[in-house]
Design a protein around this motif. Structure first.
Motif, PDB file in Angstrom:
ATOM      1  N   UNK A   1      14.781   8.734  -1.538  1.00 57.11           N
ATOM      2  CA  UNK A   1      13.408   9.391  -1.399  1.00 57.11           C
ATOM      3  C   UNK A   1      12.906   9.655  -2.793  1.00 57.11           C
ATOM      4  N   UNK A   2      13.898  10.129  -3.922  1.00 58.45           N
ATOM      5  CA  UNK A   2      12.976  10.451  -5.076  1.00 58.45           C
ATOM      6  C   UNK A   2      12.594   9.009  -5.768  1.00 58.45           C
ATOM      7  N   UNK A   3      13.328   8.025  -5.437  1.00 60.16           N
ATOM      8  CA  UNK A   3      13.012   6.494  -6.003  1.00 60.16           C
ATOM      9  C   UNK A   3      11.809   6.281  -5.513  1.00 60.16           C
TER      10      UNK A   3
ATOM     11  N   UNK B   1       0.948  -1.314   0.219  1.00 62.07           N
ATOM     12  CA  UNK B   1      -0.064   0.025   0.145  1.00 62.07           C
ATOM     13  C   UNK B   1       0.939   1.305   0.075  1.00 62.07           C
ATOM     14  N   UNK B   2       0.228   2.380  -0.448  1.00 61.14           N
ATOM     15  CA  UNK B   2       0.983   3.619  -0.785  1.00 61.14           C
ATOM     16  C   UNK B   2       0.211   4.701  -0.560  1.00 61.14           C
ATOM     17  N   UNK B   3       0.236   5.354   0.526  1.00 57.48           N
ATOM     18  CA  UNK B   3      -0.580   6.526   0.885  1.00 57.48           C
ATOM     19  C   UNK B   3       0.285   8.050   0.811  1.00 57.48           C
ATOM     20  N   UNK B   4      -0.231   8.950   0.068  1.00 61.95           N
ATOM     21  CA  UNK B   4       0.595  10.098   0.019  1.00 61.95           C
ATOM     22  C   UNK B   4      -0.046  11.131   1.085  1.00 61.95           C
ATOM     23  N   UNK B   5       0.611  11.142   2.153  1.00 68.44           N
ATOM     24  CA  UNK B   5       0.143  12.045   3.398  1.00 68.44           C
ATOM     25  C   UNK B   5      -0.021  13.404   3.166  1.00 68.44           C
ATOM     26  N   UNK B   6       1.290  14.284   2.287  1.00 68.53           N
ATOM     27  CA  UNK B   6       1.195  15.367   2.197  1.00 68.53           C
ATOM     28  C   UNK B   6       1.893  15.461   0.552  1.00 68.53           C
ATOM     29  N   UNK B   7       2.119  16.482  -0.102  1.00 63.89           N
ATOM     30  CA  UNK B   7       2.734  16.647  -1.305  1.00 63.89           C
ATOM     31  C   UNK B   7       4.140  15.965  -1.248  1.00 63.89           C
ATOM     32  N   UNK B   8       4.858  15.899  -0.126  1.00 64.57           N
ATOM     33  CA  UNK B   8       6.086  15.459  -0.030  1.00 64.57           C
ATOM     34  C   UNK B   8       6.347  14.711   1.036  1.00 64.57           C
ATOM     35  N   UNK B   9       5.277  13.905   1.601  1.00 62.57           N
ATOM     36  CA  UNK B   9       5.420  12.779   2.448  1.00 62.57           C
ATOM     37  C   UNK B   9       4.765  11.562   2.047  1.00 62.57           C
ATOM     38  N   UNK B  10       5.329  10.368   1.861  1.00 62.21           N
ATOM     39  CA  UNK B  10       4.580   9.253   1.350  1.00 62.21           C
ATOM     40  C   UNK B  10       4.679   8.058   2.346  1.00 62.21           C
TER      41      UNK B  10
ATOM     42  N   UNK C   1      12.964  14.424  -0.602  1.00 65.62           N
ATOM     43  CA  UNK C   1      14.142  15.372  -0.734  1.00 65.62           C
ATOM     44  C   UNK C   1      14.740  15.373  -1.973  1.00 65.62           C
ATOM     45  N   UNK C   2      14.576  16.474  -2.881  1.00 67.71           N
ATOM     46  CA  UNK C   2      14.724  17.068  -4.066  1.00 67.71           C
ATOM     47  C   UNK C   2      16.040  16.214  -4.449  1.00 67.71           C
ATOM     48  N   UNK C   3      17.158  16.326  -3.715  1.00 69.93           N
ATOM     49  CA  UNK C   3      18.416  15.582  -4.068  1.00 69.93           C
ATOM     50  C   UNK C   3      18.753  14.527  -3.483  1.00 69.93           C
ATOM     51  N   UNK C   4      17.625  13.729  -2.902  1.00 71.21           N
ATOM     52  CA  UNK C   4      17.626  12.543  -2.389  1.00 71.21           C
ATOM     53  C   UNK C   4      17.428  11.479  -3.276  1.00 71.21           C
ATOM     54  N   UNK C   5      18.316  10.604  -3.673  1.00 68.42           N
ATOM     55  CA  UNK C   5      18.270   9.552  -4.557  1.00 68.42           C
ATOM     56  C   UNK C   5      17.390   8.444  -4.264  1.00 68.42           C
TER      57      UNK C   5
END
Length: 259
Positions: free
Chosen positions: A141-143, A69-78, A135-139
């Motif tokens: 977290x981006x994945x 399961x995947x839940x989008x808590x906020x635009x930048x927290x999953x 994190x925009x530069x985080x490999x």
């Protein structure tokens, strides 16, 4: 007291004086060798082996899991949940403990791994859940935010770590979190039931504004369910629609309202 004193703050029970469950140090002493002058047993020189008692369901190394399961808590927290491929029951854990998550990006020769605190409630649950901020530069977290999908296979270690929150305490439990640092406290608070008769609970939670305020709805539900829980939300950059006294209580830094 009928046994060796427990430690309620760490949820450690009182233990019997004798038997396999005893922690009576005197049972380890060999009285065959005594001091010739005083006649005392060598309490300070006894050789023994000490090891950590592990959960019988825990495992060494990594174990295969599937994203369930995947839940989008906020635009930048999953929040991502995982179930074991082998279907075997998961071990118990304590709020604040973490797992090491390994992912296998397609088209790349090497895997990636990071440690994440479990954000679902402790107990013998059917899944593990971690919550990751992008994190925009985080490999890694981006994945997780851009590529990881339900059904993908990953690898996880068993929960571990010494940063744990007392489940029983005579003193108030004060929690201070900023942003995604809320995860161990979400795990802890979610494990308490509405009959919680323990100490006062204080959570000071800092965010930029309501858009980055992870688990806001869940915390509102928890505050209604747990009468001894007090939540102080602090925003350092409120949005035009954020209402002080409702969306948040204070602006600026947490330390200005915590003391």
């Amino acid at each position: 007291m009928v046994g060796w004193q427990g430690c309620p703050d760490l949820n450690k029970p009182e233990l019997p004086i004798k038997g396999e469950e005893s922690s009576n140090y005197n049972l380890l002493i060999n009285y065959m060798a005594v001091d010739r002058i005083s006649g005392s047993a060598p309490l300070r020189t006894m050789r023994c082996s000490v090891r950590k008692v592990a959960d019988a369901l825990a495992w060494k190394g990594e174990r295969r899991f599937i994203v369930s399961d995947i839940v989008q808590e906020t635009p930048d927290v999953r929040s991502v949940s995982f179930i074991p491929v082998d279907g075997v029951q998961l071990p118990d854990w304590q709020a604040g403990q973490a797992v090491i998550l390994r992912v296998f990006p397609k088209g790349k020769p090497e895997s990636m791994c990071r440690a994440y605190t479990l954000s679902n409630a402790p107990g013998r649950k059917a899944c593990f859940t971690v919550s990751v901020k992008h994190q925009q530069q985080g490999e890694m977290s981006s994945f997780i935010h851009q590529n990881l999908q339900v059904g993908d296979e990953v690898a996880l270690t068993a929960p571990d770590g010494s940063f744990v929150i007392p489940t029983n305490s005579f003193a108030p439990v004060v929690m201070i979190a900023g942003g995604i640092g809320i995860t161990p406290f979400i795990s802890y608070l979610s494990s308490l039931d509405m009959t919680h008769e323990g100490p006062e609970l204080w959570l000071y939670y800092g965010n930029r504004n309501s858009q980055s305020h992870a688990f806001r709805k869940q915390l509102e539900i928890l505050s209604q369910r747990l009468p001894r829980l007090n939540i102080v939300n602090v925003y350092d950059n409120p949005r035009p629609g954020d209402e002080q006294g409702k969306s948040y209580q204070h602006t600026g830094m947490i330390h200005r309202c915590a003391y």
